[in-house]
Design an enzyme around this catalytic site. Structure first.
Site: not given
Ligand SMILES: NC(=O)c1ccc[n+]([C@@H]2O[C@H](COP(=O)([O-])OP(=O)(O)OC[C@H]3O[C@@H](n4cnc5c(N)ncnc54)[C@H](OP(=O)(O)O)[C@@H]3O)[C@@H](O)[C@H]2O)c1
Length: 221
Positions: A51-55
């Site tokens: 859930q990596v930001y912006g991934n």
């Protein structure tokens, strides 16, 4: 090539990240804090939550383009250190290159001996984009493979260690999941041996373009 769990890989914008990280995808929320704490105790310094930001995944539509351009703005404003993408095939990276002014630092894709992603790896290397493997152990399904077991016996290592070492030697970054501290430890114990080229070749020959996860060209992200 990294030489320890703590070794950093330098990305195309100078940011440095560990080459071997712990994945925590789909671990129940109530267990995640303990798993992450155990991972840190075992020496892991990169935790992949998927859930990596912006991934974002490669949809190729305008919503993705808008998201990427918004990330570029955040990057240019100094609010984020780097932009990575996930599940991008070569054609997604080509489309991205048409409008992006910031090259992604890495592309996180499914990769393991049955899906070695060599073409994508070559393309990414030419453009200074690192490949980071998700499901590097094929979600555990590769661990009983006879070819890998023979190689593992030769080095007195486990199949998991051989697979992770193969990735390290071919310059693929890793997010490997385990909830068990002893497996976290053994998955990180891959720096005291080197696979001979003939064994690297044997593993490379195992590719069948076989996925355990969705095909980015068929899945509606
Ligand atoms: N970007 C994306 O779309 C995406 C998609 C999927 C995953 N990911 C990321 O990639 C990470 C890793 O992928 P993954 O979790 O799908 O699969 P994986 O790391 O290939 O395999 C994890 C499985 O292997 C088992 N395992 C781990 N080490 C082992 C060992 N030494 N011996 C025996 N079994 C072992 C684990 O069980 P135990 O936990 O019981 O040890 C778990 O069942 C994820 O956690 C996530 O962060 C990203």
């Amino acid at each position: 090539m990294i030489n320890s769990l703590n070794d950093r890989v330098t990305l195309n914008n100078g940011t440095k990240i560990p080459g071997l990280g712990l994945g925590v995808f789909q671990i129940p929320n109530q267990d995640t804090a303990e798993v992450v704490a155990n991972g840190i105790k075992e020496g892991y310094r990169l935790i992949d939550t998927a859930q990596v930001y912006g991934n974002e995944e490669g949809t190729g539509d305008n919503s993705f383009k808008d998201s990427y351009l918004a990330l570029e703005q955040l990057y240019k404003d100094g609010k984020i250190k780097a932009i990575g993408v996930s599940n991008f095939q070569i054609h997604h990276l080509e489309e991205l290159a048409e409008y992006a002014t910031v090259t992604p630092v890495l592309d996180q894709v499914e990769s393991h001996p049955k899906l070695s992603q060599n073409e994508l790896r070559d393309y990414a290397a030419k453009h200074d984009i690192k490949i980071q493997a998700w499901s590097p152990l094929m979600q555990g399904k590769i661990l009983k493979n006879a070819t890998l077991q023979t190689i593992a016996d030769k080095y007195n290592k486990s199949v998991a260690q051989v697979v992770l070492r193969w990735d390290i030697q071919r310059d693929v970054l890793l997010a490997v999941k385990s909830v068990h501290p002893e497996r976290m430890q053994s998955n990180a114990d891959v720096f005291d041996f080197a696979l001979e080229q003939s064994d690297m070749d044997k593993i490379n020959e195992m590719n069948e373009d076989l996925r355990v996860g969705p095909n980015p060209d068929e899945f509606d992200f």
